[in-house]
Write a protein that holds these residues in place. Structure first.
Motif, short mmCIF file in Angstrom:
data_model
loop_
_atom_site.label_atom_id
_atom_site.label_comp_id
_atom_site.label_asym_id
_atom_site.label_seq_id
_atom_site.Cartn_x
_atom_site.Cartn_y
_atom_site.Cartn_z
N SER A 38 0.50 1.71 36.64
CA SER A 38 1.30 1.34 35.26
C SER A 38 2.19 2.54 35.27
N PRO A 39 3.36 2.30 34.23
CA PRO A 39 3.98 3.32 33.69
C PRO A 39 3.38 4.36 33.02
N GLU A 40 2.16 3.94 32.15
CA GLU A 40 1.37 5.12 31.52
C GLU A 40 0.60 6.03 32.25
N GLU A 41 0.38 5.34 33.61
CA GLU A 41 -0.57 6.09 34.51
C GLU A 41 0.63 7.17 35.04
N ALA A 42 1.70 6.65 35.55
CA ALA A 42 2.81 7.55 35.85
C ALA A 42 3.31 8.81 34.98
N ASP A 43 3.11 8.28 33.61
CA ASP A 43 3.61 9.25 32.71
C ASP A 43 2.28 10.44 32.55
N ALA A 44 1.12 9.89 32.82
CA ALA A 44 0.12 10.83 32.60
C ALA A 44 0.11 11.79 34.12
N VAL A 45 0.54 11.14 35.01
CA VAL A 45 0.70 12.24 36.29
C VAL A 45 1.61 13.16 36.19
N ILE A 46 2.84 12.86 35.58
CA ILE A 46 3.93 13.87 35.26
C ILE A 46 3.50 15.02 34.17
N ALA A 47 2.81 14.53 33.20
CA ALA A 47 2.13 15.23 31.98
C ALA A 47 1.22 16.31 32.79
N ASP A 48 0.33 15.85 33.58
CA ASP A 48 -0.68 16.83 34.39
C ASP A 48 0.23 17.70 35.13
N VAL A 49 1.17 17.26 35.80
CA VAL A 49 2.03 18.28 36.75
C VAL A 49 2.60 19.53 35.73
N LYS A 50 3.05 18.79 34.58
CA LYS A 50 3.76 19.93 33.76
C LYS A 50 2.93 21.01 32.89
N ARG A 51 1.77 20.29 32.89
CA ARG A 51 0.65 21.41 32.29
C ARG A 51 0.23 22.34 33.38
N ARG A 52 0.03 21.97 34.34
CA ARG A 52 -0.17 22.84 35.73
C ARG A 52 0.82 23.77 35.99
N ALA A 53 2.00 23.22 35.94
CA ALA A 53 2.98 24.07 36.37
C ALA A 53 3.75 24.39 35.09
N TRP A 54 3.26 25.06 34.09
CA TRP A 54 3.75 25.21 32.78
C TRP A 54 4.87 26.47 32.88
N ASP A 55 4.76 27.29 34.06
CA ASP A 55 5.92 28.29 34.20
C ASP A 55 6.99 27.86 35.20
N ALA A 56 7.21 26.67 35.47
CA ALA A 56 8.05 26.32 36.35
C ALA A 56 9.49 26.19 35.60
N GLY A 57 10.60 26.31 36.10
CA GLY A 57 11.71 25.95 35.65
C GLY A 57 12.08 24.61 35.11
N HIS A 58 11.69 23.70 36.05
CA HIS A 58 11.68 22.24 35.94
C HIS A 58 10.90 21.42 36.56
N ASN A 59 10.26 20.38 36.03
CA ASN A 59 9.36 19.33 36.55
C ASN A 59 10.14 18.16 36.44
N CYS A 60 10.96 17.72 37.30
CA CYS A 60 11.79 16.44 37.52
C CYS A 60 11.00 15.40 38.08
N SER A 61 11.22 14.09 37.68
CA SER A 61 10.26 13.10 38.06
C SER A 61 11.22 11.84 38.19
N ALA A 62 10.53 11.00 39.06
CA ALA A 62 11.14 9.58 39.07
C ALA A 62 10.12 8.59 39.49
N GLN A 63 9.94 7.29 38.94
CA GLN A 63 8.69 6.25 39.04
C GLN A 63 9.31 5.04 39.00
N ILE A 64 8.52 4.18 39.90
CA ILE A 64 8.84 2.77 39.99
C ILE A 64 7.45 2.07 39.87
#
Length: 226
Positions: A38-64
């Motif tokens: 679902s889109p909600e599950e996709a958003d949760a994945v993105i949020a988790d990556v951003k939390r783990r890679a908090w020091d990165a310059g960018h966490n770009c995403s795409a979902q279908i």
């Protein structure tokens, strides 16, 4: 899914998450591609990556997401507009995928890549990650029930288990009530073959009853040889 679903071609998905890293002019592009429901599950994945890679310059995403891939979103997450999320999304569209999210984490290496370089880097990171994934084709199966006397249940259980293996079908566990009831999920094009098999085995006494129910199932695509 409707009466027309039996002829509709559905987009594929992937079997399991995959990660892949590219290094381009000292910048690290780390792709995470994950199957989601679902889109909600996709958003949760993105949020988790951003939390783990908090020091990165960018966490770009795409979902279908969606059975037909009818819900799509992307984010450049601070990169110049159109240089990250949209190219990543285009890779997913070209691969004819759905129920998948891609997140690419960039650790800047000090050398600017320019718009064209960013497009190539983000799209390549996702494309190369998908090359490592197991693709799961999805198709519609129709529900057929087969009822037999309890005394014949073992014989028809064996017959149906053998039949589904050769026809891209699935067999549910039998239900024992007044009769032994078997539930077969089969490609609509194979139901006539199942009816013929049962008629031959029972001299016409056992029939396959089409319930009208349908469901979408995933079938892993064989890996290319060589």
């Amino acid at each position: 899914m409707g009466a027309g679903a039996v002829t509709r071609r559905y987009p594929a998905t992937i079997a399991a998450p995959v990660d892949h890293e590219l290094v381009i002019k000292k910048s690290r592009f780390i792709a995470h591609v994950v199957p989601v429901a679902s889109p909600e599950e996709a958003d949760a994945v993105i949020a988790d990556v951003k939390r783990r890679a908090w020091d990165a310059g960018h966490n770009c995403s795409a979902q279908i997401t969606g059975d037909l891939g009818d819900r799509a979103r992307s984010s450049d997450d601070g990169e110049p507009s159109g240089t990250a999320g949209v190219p990543m999304l285009e890779v997913l569209l070209r691969r004819e995928l759905t129920d998948v999210v891609a997140v690419v984490t960039r650790h800047f290496g000090g050398i600017k890549l320019g718009a064209g370089g960013l497009v190539r880097a983000y799209s390549s990171a996702v494309s190369e990650a998908l090359d490592l994934a197991t693709t799961v084709d999805r198709r519609v199966l129709a529900c057929v029930t087969v009822a037999v006397d309890h005394a014949d249940a073992g014989r028809y259980d064996n017959l149906l288990r053998e039949w589904v293996r050769g026809h891209g079908a699935l067999l549910a566990d039998p239900v024992y009530e007044a009769k032994a009831a078997f539930e077969v999920w089969a490609p609509p094009s194979e139901i006539a073959a199942l009816s013929a098999e049962l008629a031959t085995a029972s001299s016409g006494a056992v029939q396959a009853v089409v319930t009208g129910a349908e469901r979408l199932v995933g079938v892993p695509r064989p890996a290319p040889r060589g």
